[in-house]
Design a protein around this motif. Structure first.
Motif, short mmCIF file in Angstrom:
data_model
loop_
_atom_site.label_atom_id
_atom_site.label_comp_id
_atom_site.label_asym_id
_atom_site.label_seq_id
_atom_site.Cartn_x
_atom_site.Cartn_y
_atom_site.Cartn_z
N ARG A 267 5.21 10.21 42.87
CA ARG A 267 4.21 9.42 43.61
C ARG A 267 2.81 9.78 43.14
O ARG A 267 1.98 8.91 42.89
CB ARG A 267 4.35 9.67 45.11
CG ARG A 267 3.32 8.91 45.94
CD ARG A 267 3.55 9.12 47.43
NE ARG A 267 2.47 8.63 48.22
CZ ARG A 267 2.26 7.37 48.54
NH1 ARG A 267 3.09 6.45 48.09
NH2 ARG A 267 1.24 7.00 49.28
N ARG B 48 1.43 -3.63 43.46
CA ARG B 48 1.91 -4.12 44.76
C ARG B 48 3.32 -4.69 44.65
O ARG B 48 4.16 -4.48 45.52
CB ARG B 48 0.98 -5.20 45.29
CG ARG B 48 -0.19 -4.68 46.03
CD ARG B 48 -0.94 -5.79 46.75
NE ARG B 48 -2.30 -5.38 46.93
CZ ARG B 48 -3.36 -5.96 46.40
NH1 ARG B 48 -3.22 -7.05 45.67
NH2 ARG B 48 -4.56 -5.50 46.60
N GLU B 49 3.56 -5.42 43.58
CA GLU B 49 4.86 -6.05 43.35
C GLU B 49 5.97 -5.01 43.22
O GLU B 49 7.09 -5.24 43.67
CB GLU B 49 4.77 -6.89 42.07
CG GLU B 49 6.03 -7.60 41.68
CD GLU B 49 5.83 -8.37 40.38
OE1 GLU B 49 6.77 -8.38 39.57
OE2 GLU B 49 4.74 -8.92 40.18
N ASN B 50 5.66 -3.87 42.66
CA ASN B 50 6.68 -2.85 42.38
C ASN B 50 6.63 -1.66 43.32
O ASN B 50 7.28 -0.65 43.07
CB ASN B 50 6.52 -2.37 40.93
CG ASN B 50 6.79 -3.48 39.95
OD1 ASN B 50 7.77 -4.20 40.08
ND2 ASN B 50 5.92 -3.64 38.99
N LYS B 51 5.90 -1.76 44.42
CA LYS B 51 5.73 -0.59 45.28
C LYS B 51 6.99 -0.18 46.04
O LYS B 51 7.12 0.96 46.44
CB LYS B 51 4.59 -0.81 46.27
CG LYS B 51 4.89 -1.75 47.40
CD LYS B 51 3.71 -1.85 48.34
CE LYS B 51 4.04 -2.77 49.50
NZ LYS B 51 2.92 -2.86 50.42
N ASN B 52 7.95 -1.08 46.20
CA ASN B 52 9.16 -0.76 46.97
C ASN B 52 10.35 -0.37 46.10
O ASN B 52 11.46 -0.25 46.60
CB ASN B 52 9.54 -1.94 47.86
CG ASN B 52 8.50 -2.19 48.93
OD1 ASN B 52 7.93 -1.25 49.47
ND2 ASN B 52 8.23 -3.45 49.21
N ILE B 53 10.14 -0.17 44.83
CA ILE B 53 11.23 0.21 43.94
C ILE B 53 11.57 1.68 44.16
O ILE B 53 10.71 2.54 44.17
CB ILE B 53 10.85 -0.06 42.47
CG1 ILE B 53 10.70 -1.56 42.27
CG2 ILE B 53 11.88 0.54 41.53
CD1 ILE B 53 10.30 -1.96 40.89
N ALA B 54 12.87 1.94 44.37
CA ALA B 54 13.33 3.30 44.66
C ALA B 54 14.14 3.90 43.51
O ALA B 54 14.31 5.12 43.45
CB ALA B 54 14.17 3.30 45.93
#
Length: 89
Positions: A6, A41-47
């Motif tokens: 992060r 923003r588009e890729n902020k939820n990729i785990a």
């Protein structure tokens, strides 16, 4: 996302924005900043850690491109646009 990755992502995000601010052309500068913000923003939820690593490598390559383009842009000065004038804020 691990704390270290992060921090790495945030450091890269700030570096991209900081370097994009150095574009002498208003149009390039605003486009680059908008595109960086939208992509993050588009890729902020990729785990998935592999996908994150892939996106980080792509962003690092883009940072190098931006750095080269800023350097080239500084070699060839242009007149400021009307929108960039101090009285037009």
């Amino acid at each position: 996302m691990a704390a270290s990755s992060r921090a790495q992502v945030l450091r890269l995000y700030r570096a991209l924005l900081r370097e994009s601010q150095r574009f002498s052309s208003y149009n390039y500068r605003t486009y680059a900043i908008r595109r960086i913000r939208d992509a993050f923003r588009e890729n902020k939820n990729i785990a998935d850690s592999e996908k994150i690593e892939e996106l980080l490598n792509k962003a690092k390559a883009n940072l190098e491109v931006i750095q080269r383009q800023v350097t080239i842009g500084q070699l060839y000065s242009t007149e400021k646009l009307v929108i960039e004038s101090p009285g037009n804020t």
